[in-house]
Motif scaffolding. Structure first.
Motif, mmCIF file in Angstrom:
data_model
loop_
_atom_site.group_PDB
_atom_site.id
_atom_site.type_symbol
_atom_site.label_atom_id
_atom_site.label_comp_id
_atom_site.label_asym_id
_atom_site.label_seq_id
_atom_site.Cartn_x
_atom_site.Cartn_y
_atom_site.Cartn_z
ATOM 1 N N GLU A 116 0.858 -1.334 0.005
ATOM 2 C CA GLU A 116 -0.051 0.006 -0.031
ATOM 3 C C GLU A 116 0.869 1.341 -0.064
ATOM 4 O OE1 GLU A 116 -4.084 -1.646 2.213
ATOM 5 O OE2 GLU A 116 -2.748 -0.219 3.204
ATOM 6 N N GLY A 117 2.097 1.357 0.677
ATOM 7 C CA GLY A 117 2.804 2.334 0.688
ATOM 8 C C GLY A 117 3.543 2.620 -0.674
ATOM 9 N N TYR A 118 3.652 1.662 -1.528
ATOM 10 C CA TYR A 118 4.230 1.685 -2.775
ATOM 11 C C TYR A 118 3.224 2.398 -3.818
ATOM 12 C CZ TYR A 118 8.972 -0.368 -1.940
ATOM 13 O OH TYR A 118 10.064 -0.685 -1.861
ATOM 14 N N ILE A 119 2.069 1.978 -3.667
ATOM 15 C CA ILE A 119 0.713 2.434 -4.517
ATOM 16 C C ILE A 119 -0.194 3.325 -4.135
ATOM 17 C CG2 ILE A 119 1.037 0.141 -5.748
ATOM 18 C CD1 ILE A 119 -1.512 -0.606 -4.640
ATOM 19 N N ARG A 120 0.299 4.187 -2.753
ATOM 20 C CA ARG A 120 -0.634 5.203 -2.537
ATOM 21 C C ARG A 120 -1.193 6.103 -3.108
ATOM 22 N NH1 ARG A 120 -1.541 5.284 3.142
ATOM 23 N NH2 ARG A 120 0.475 3.778 3.516
ATOM 24 N N THR A 121 -0.248 6.590 -4.199
ATOM 25 C CA THR A 121 -0.673 7.586 -5.065
ATOM 26 C C THR A 121 -1.545 7.175 -6.147
ATOM 27 O OG1 THR A 121 1.311 7.169 -6.646
ATOM 28 C CG2 THR A 121 1.396 8.753 -4.665
ATOM 29 N N ILE A 122 -1.940 5.951 -6.295
ATOM 30 C CA ILE A 122 -2.907 5.363 -7.427
ATOM 31 C C ILE A 122 -4.354 5.421 -6.853
ATOM 32 C CG2 ILE A 122 -3.242 3.389 -8.953
ATOM 33 C CD1 ILE A 122 -0.572 2.876 -8.775
ATOM 34 N N GLY A 123 -5.368 5.610 -7.707
ATOM 35 C CA GLY A 123 -6.604 5.789 -7.002
ATOM 36 C C GLY A 123 -7.116 4.488 -6.816
ATOM 37 N N LEU A 124 -7.719 4.356 -5.493
ATOM 38 C CA LEU A 124 -8.453 2.902 -5.088
ATOM 39 C C LEU A 124 -7.300 1.888 -4.477
ATOM 40 C CD1 LEU A 124 -11.150 2.315 -7.890
ATOM 41 C CD2 LEU A 124 -11.380 3.529 -5.660
ATOM 42 N N TYR A 125 -6.332 2.535 -3.997
ATOM 43 C CA TYR A 125 -5.141 1.929 -3.710
ATOM 44 C C TYR A 125 -5.352 0.816 -2.812
ATOM 45 C CZ TYR A 125 -4.028 4.382 0.407
ATOM 46 O OH TYR A 125 -4.200 4.689 1.544
ATOM 47 N N ARG A 126 -6.317 0.829 -1.887
ATOM 48 C CA ARG A 126 -6.239 -0.267 -0.831
ATOM 49 C C ARG A 126 -6.985 -1.238 -1.469
ATOM 50 N NH1 ARG A 126 -7.303 4.379 2.887
ATOM 51 N NH2 ARG A 126 -5.671 4.447 4.633
ATOM 52 N N THR A 127 -7.984 -1.099 -2.219
ATOM 53 C CA THR A 127 -8.500 -2.301 -3.004
ATOM 54 C C THR A 127 -7.802 -3.091 -3.800
ATOM 55 O OG1 THR A 127 -10.901 -1.289 -2.723
ATOM 56 C CG2 THR A 127 -10.663 -2.929 -4.347
ATOM 57 N N LYS A 128 -6.959 -2.284 -4.620
ATOM 58 C CA LYS A 128 -6.050 -2.973 -5.508
ATOM 59 C C LYS A 128 -4.975 -3.430 -4.883
ATOM 60 C CE LYS A 128 -7.081 0.526 -9.323
ATOM 61 N NZ LYS A 128 -6.329 1.762 -9.900
ATOM 62 N N ALA A 129 -4.551 -3.060 -3.521
ATOM 63 C CA ALA A 129 -3.483 -3.793 -3.053
ATOM 64 C C ALA A 129 -4.000 -5.205 -2.561
ATOM 65 C CB ALA A 129 -3.126 -2.980 -1.839
ATOM 66 N N ARG A 130 -5.157 -5.109 -1.874
ATOM 67 C CA ARG A 130 -5.824 -6.388 -1.619
ATOM 68 C C ARG A 130 -5.999 -7.377 -2.771
ATOM 69 N NH1 ARG A 130 -9.224 -2.928 1.633
ATOM 70 N NH2 ARG A 130 -10.765 -3.055 0.069
ATOM 71 N N ASN A 131 -6.488 -6.801 -3.840
ATOM 72 C CA ASN A 131 -6.589 -7.668 -4.927
ATOM 73 C C ASN A 131 -5.212 -8.200 -5.442
ATOM 74 O OD1 ASN A 131 -9.516 -7.621 -4.907
ATOM 75 N ND2 ASN A 131 -9.582 -5.746 -6.479
ATOM 76 N N LEU A 132 -4.258 -7.206 -5.457
ATOM 77 C CA LEU A 132 -3.011 -7.907 -6.104
ATOM 78 C C LEU A 132 -2.380 -8.983 -5.213
ATOM 79 C CD1 LEU A 132 -0.939 -7.695 -8.053
ATOM 80 C CD2 LEU A 132 -0.150 -5.612 -7.030
ATOM 81 N N MET A 133 -2.336 -8.704 -3.807
ATOM 82 C CA MET A 133 -2.024 -9.528 -2.950
ATOM 83 C C MET A 133 -2.686 -11.214 -3.067
ATOM 84 S SD MET A 133 0.614 -8.398 -1.220
ATOM 85 C CE MET A 133 0.961 -9.445 0.145
ATOM 86 N N GLU A 134 -4.104 -11.088 -3.228
ATOM 87 C CA GLU A 134 -4.561 -12.191 -3.339
ATOM 88 C C GLU A 134 -4.511 -12.875 -4.843
ATOM 89 O OE1 GLU A 134 -7.364 -15.328 -2.325
ATOM 90 O OE2 GLU A 134 -6.322 -13.938 -1.182
ATOM 91 N N THR A 135 -4.193 -12.232 -5.711
ATOM 92 C CA THR A 135 -3.811 -12.911 -7.071
ATOM 93 C C THR A 135 -2.491 -13.473 -6.970
ATOM 94 O OG1 THR A 135 -5.230 -11.269 -8.464
ATOM 95 C CG2 THR A 135 -2.944 -11.832 -9.405
#
Length: 216
Positions: free
Chosen positions: A73-92
């Motif tokens: 999340e710290g790396y992608i914080r500047t991207i919109g919807l980063y929390r949801t995207k971080a969770r999806n990416l980790m699960e992927t």
């Protein structure tokens, strides 16, 4: 758009850019998948700024899992919807390791089974990574396809299927790149730049925007 106009339309786009590529930056199929997943409702420029820092430390599913959700999340914080995207990416990443040996699958069904990976993301990966003639319909392609009359449709799936039906096979692999770039830089949303458009003569859009429209 008349069927006889489609061939010169794409031939002209091809002549101007024979080898179009995505503007997302990546060095592996996994990095491509991650970048496309992160790019939903975000710009390629914004995603690239984040992944230039992220991918050197987490360029594989295993490394991403080791990084952990909070650091991701710290790396992608500047991207919109980063929390949801971080969770999806980790699960992927978890599913890639557990079900696919850490490799990105090559079928639409397997790709769309990954969290955060919809039809458009799957189409990008299938096309860019594996050379399949898919049509990843984003806002630019949707606009250009309808505005020009190339492939009218009420929703992205309708446009995608119409593009598959109408784009000549010789142009199918690169078509979505040409249409995205055309929509991003020439056939823009508010005021299409018809006065500098190389394919305006085959386009159904009327009235064409005159040069003075650049200042509107």
């Amino acid at each position: 758009m008349k069927r006889e106009s489609i061939e010169p339309f794409f031939a002209t786009l091809q002549a101007a850019n024979p080898q179009p590529v995505t503007e997302l930056e990546y060095t592996s199929v996994f990095e491509l998948l991650a970048a496309v997943l992160l790019s939903a409702q975000a710009t390629d420029v914004g995603v690239n700024k984040a992944t230039r820092r992220l991918f050197p430390v987490a360029g594989t599913p295993q490394a991403m899992l080791a990084l952990g959700l909070e650091r991701l999340e710290g790396y992608i914080r500047t991207i919109g919807l980063y929390r949801t995207k971080a969770r999806n990416l980790m699960e992927t990443c978890r599913l890639l390791v557990e079900r696919h040996g850490g490799r990105v699958p090559r079928t639409r069904e397997e790709l769309e089974a990954l969290p955060g990976v919809g039809r458009k993301t799957a189409n990008v990966v299938l096309n860019v990574a594996f050379g399949e003639p898919t049509m990843a319909v984003d806002t630019h392609i949707f606009r250009v396809s309808n505005r020009t009359g190339l492939a009218p449709g009420k929703n992205p799936l309708e446009v995608e299927l119409e593009l598959i039906r109408r784009v000549p096979p010789a142009y199918a692999v690169n078509a979505h790149h040409w249409l995205i770039l055309h929509g991003r830089y020439v056939c823009v949303a508010r005021t299409p730049r018809c006065w500098e458009c190389a394919v305006a003569r085959w386009c159904d859009y009327q009235p064409k925007t005159p040069p003075s429209g650049a200042g509107r």
